[in-house]
Design a protein around this motif. Sequence first.
Motif, mmCIF file in Angstrom:
data_model
loop_
_atom_site.group_PDB
_atom_site.id
_atom_site.type_symbol
_atom_site.label_atom_id
_atom_site.label_comp_id
_atom_site.label_asym_id
_atom_site.label_seq_id
_atom_site.Cartn_x
_atom_site.Cartn_y
_atom_site.Cartn_z
ATOM 1 N N ARG A 79 0.587 -3.883 1.852
ATOM 2 C CA ARG A 79 0.663 -3.955 0.400
ATOM 3 C C ARG A 79 1.366 -5.488 0.230
ATOM 4 O O ARG A 79 2.167 -5.826 1.039
ATOM 5 C CB ARG A 79 1.386 -3.151 -0.270
ATOM 6 C CG ARG A 79 2.895 -2.868 0.081
ATOM 7 C CD ARG A 79 3.568 -1.930 -0.779
ATOM 8 N NE ARG A 79 4.964 -1.946 -0.590
ATOM 9 C CZ ARG A 79 6.103 -2.690 -1.414
ATOM 10 N NH1 ARG A 79 5.603 -3.317 -2.270
ATOM 11 N NH2 ARG A 79 7.455 -2.735 -1.144
ATOM 12 N N SER A 80 0.662 -6.445 -0.680
ATOM 13 C CA SER A 80 1.280 -7.547 -0.917
ATOM 14 C C SER A 80 1.893 -7.567 -2.545
ATOM 15 O O SER A 80 2.522 -8.511 -2.794
ATOM 16 C CB SER A 80 0.298 -8.612 -0.773
ATOM 17 O OG SER A 80 -0.962 -8.296 -1.405
ATOM 18 N N THR A 81 1.894 -6.492 -3.124
ATOM 19 C CA THR A 81 2.225 -6.320 -4.403
ATOM 20 C C THR A 81 3.069 -4.774 -4.703
ATOM 21 O O THR A 81 3.009 -4.299 -3.699
ATOM 22 C CB THR A 81 1.252 -6.348 -5.454
ATOM 23 O OG1 THR A 81 0.066 -5.039 -5.130
ATOM 24 C CG2 THR A 81 0.379 -7.563 -5.616
ATOM 25 N N ASP A 82 3.383 -4.763 -5.898
ATOM 26 C CA ASP A 82 4.331 -3.441 -6.100
ATOM 27 C C ASP A 82 3.578 -2.299 -6.343
ATOM 28 O O ASP A 82 3.298 -1.833 -7.375
ATOM 29 C CB ASP A 82 5.229 -3.747 -7.056
ATOM 30 C CG ASP A 82 6.303 -2.828 -7.389
ATOM 31 O OD1 ASP A 82 6.442 -1.886 -6.306
ATOM 32 O OD2 ASP A 82 7.253 -2.703 -8.305
ATOM 33 N N VAL A 83 2.819 -1.752 -5.144
ATOM 34 C CA VAL A 83 1.833 -0.627 -5.309
ATOM 35 C C VAL A 83 2.336 0.607 -4.367
ATOM 36 O O VAL A 83 3.347 0.373 -3.515
ATOM 37 C CB VAL A 83 0.438 -0.832 -5.022
ATOM 38 C CG1 VAL A 83 -0.161 -1.745 -6.202
ATOM 39 C CG2 VAL A 83 0.271 -1.343 -3.614
ATOM 40 N N SER A 84 1.917 1.531 -4.773
ATOM 41 C CA SER A 84 2.406 2.608 -3.946
ATOM 42 C C SER A 84 1.395 3.184 -2.784
ATOM 43 O O SER A 84 0.011 3.265 -3.262
ATOM 44 C CB SER A 84 2.774 3.976 -4.639
ATOM 45 O OG SER A 84 3.188 5.218 -3.914
ATOM 46 N N LEU A 85 1.762 3.411 -1.643
ATOM 47 C CA LEU A 85 0.762 3.836 -0.688
ATOM 48 C C LEU A 85 1.370 4.846 0.282
ATOM 49 O O LEU A 85 2.548 4.964 0.357
ATOM 50 C CB LEU A 85 0.450 2.761 0.363
ATOM 51 C CG LEU A 85 -0.176 1.427 -0.211
ATOM 52 C CD1 LEU A 85 -0.273 0.349 0.742
ATOM 53 C CD2 LEU A 85 -1.539 1.588 -0.659
ATOM 54 N N ASP A 86 0.296 5.815 0.497
ATOM 55 C CA ASP A 86 0.946 6.944 1.478
ATOM 56 C C ASP A 86 0.832 6.383 3.087
ATOM 57 O O ASP A 86 0.122 5.254 3.234
ATOM 58 C CB ASP A 86 0.146 8.251 1.307
ATOM 59 C CG ASP A 86 -1.233 8.198 1.718
ATOM 60 O OD1 ASP A 86 -1.552 7.487 2.579
ATOM 61 O OD2 ASP A 86 -2.088 8.912 0.965
ATOM 62 N N VAL A 87 1.447 7.428 3.757
ATOM 63 C CA VAL A 87 1.484 7.092 5.238
ATOM 64 C C VAL A 87 0.035 6.895 5.858
ATOM 65 O O VAL A 87 -0.055 5.843 6.805
ATOM 66 C CB VAL A 87 2.409 8.015 6.031
ATOM 67 C CG1 VAL A 87 2.249 7.965 7.626
ATOM 68 C CG2 VAL A 87 3.739 8.054 5.685
ATOM 69 N N GLN A 88 -0.653 7.422 5.388
ATOM 70 C CA GLN A 88 -2.221 7.544 6.017
ATOM 71 C C GLN A 88 -2.935 6.096 5.756
ATOM 72 O O GLN A 88 -3.569 5.568 6.506
ATOM 73 C CB GLN A 88 -2.844 8.616 5.580
ATOM 74 C CG GLN A 88 -4.252 8.851 6.165
ATOM 75 C CD GLN A 88 -4.171 8.722 7.682
ATOM 76 O OE1 GLN A 88 -3.554 9.872 8.262
ATOM 77 N NE2 GLN A 88 -4.884 7.963 8.615
#
Length: 246
Positions: A79-88
């Motif tokens: 991610r290069s911005t303030d976003v939420s990502l899960d482990v997968q």
Amino acid sequence: MVIAASPTAHAQAAAPTPLVVVIDPGHGGAVNPAQPDMPFDPGAIAPSNGLEEKDATLAVSLRLRALLQQDDINAILTRSTDVSLDVQQRSDTANNNGAVVFVSVHFNSFTDAGPNGSLVLYPKDSDLSFAQTMSDAMASYLAPLGVADGGVVLRDNWWIHTQMPTVTVEPAFLSNAREASLIATSGFQEVLAMAVRAGIEHYDPQILQRKAQIVAWNIAHPDHPVTPATTAVAVHAVTATSAGWL
């Protein structure tokens, strides 16, 4: 009849390919009143100065990407911005782009202000060598700043699906007032990025070997230079599901 390959075709076939390193800024996601169900994962928050882990990890990762690009590495951020990502999703970015190593950047925290120092986590026994090399590099760079070396620890419930050497760096404690103050400074963030780059490049000598090949190629072929890519293979779209991170 013998058909010789064109110079352009030969150049494309022989040119060295930049290696891929994937950097994962831990946590992420901002509160959005219009989408209250969207994941929001700030990570640890420093009691002394309010610094959120998600912001510190991104700041360091952006600096690290710039340093790796100087060495002709295709450095990709999950991610290069303030976003939420899960482990997968984060794992998929590394796997789908054929990364030679994967580094997740975090900061530590505890219930009181006492604990301090750096730590490197690794998910599998095969990652121990990478973890130790990274720990040694961090100790070398951070000790002059008063950050103790906490060594390496097996954490086998994280990053179990990555297909390359993987570590999580926890360079300092946000719960420790002195270290939280350091983490907030651009100087510490730059030194930390340099430490992680050193750990990556000391662990995998092919990275600097490939840089030398690219430099030599670009000198010999100024009309067909090799440059690291600036895009990543697409991964799963961000969805309004639990990040599953904490």
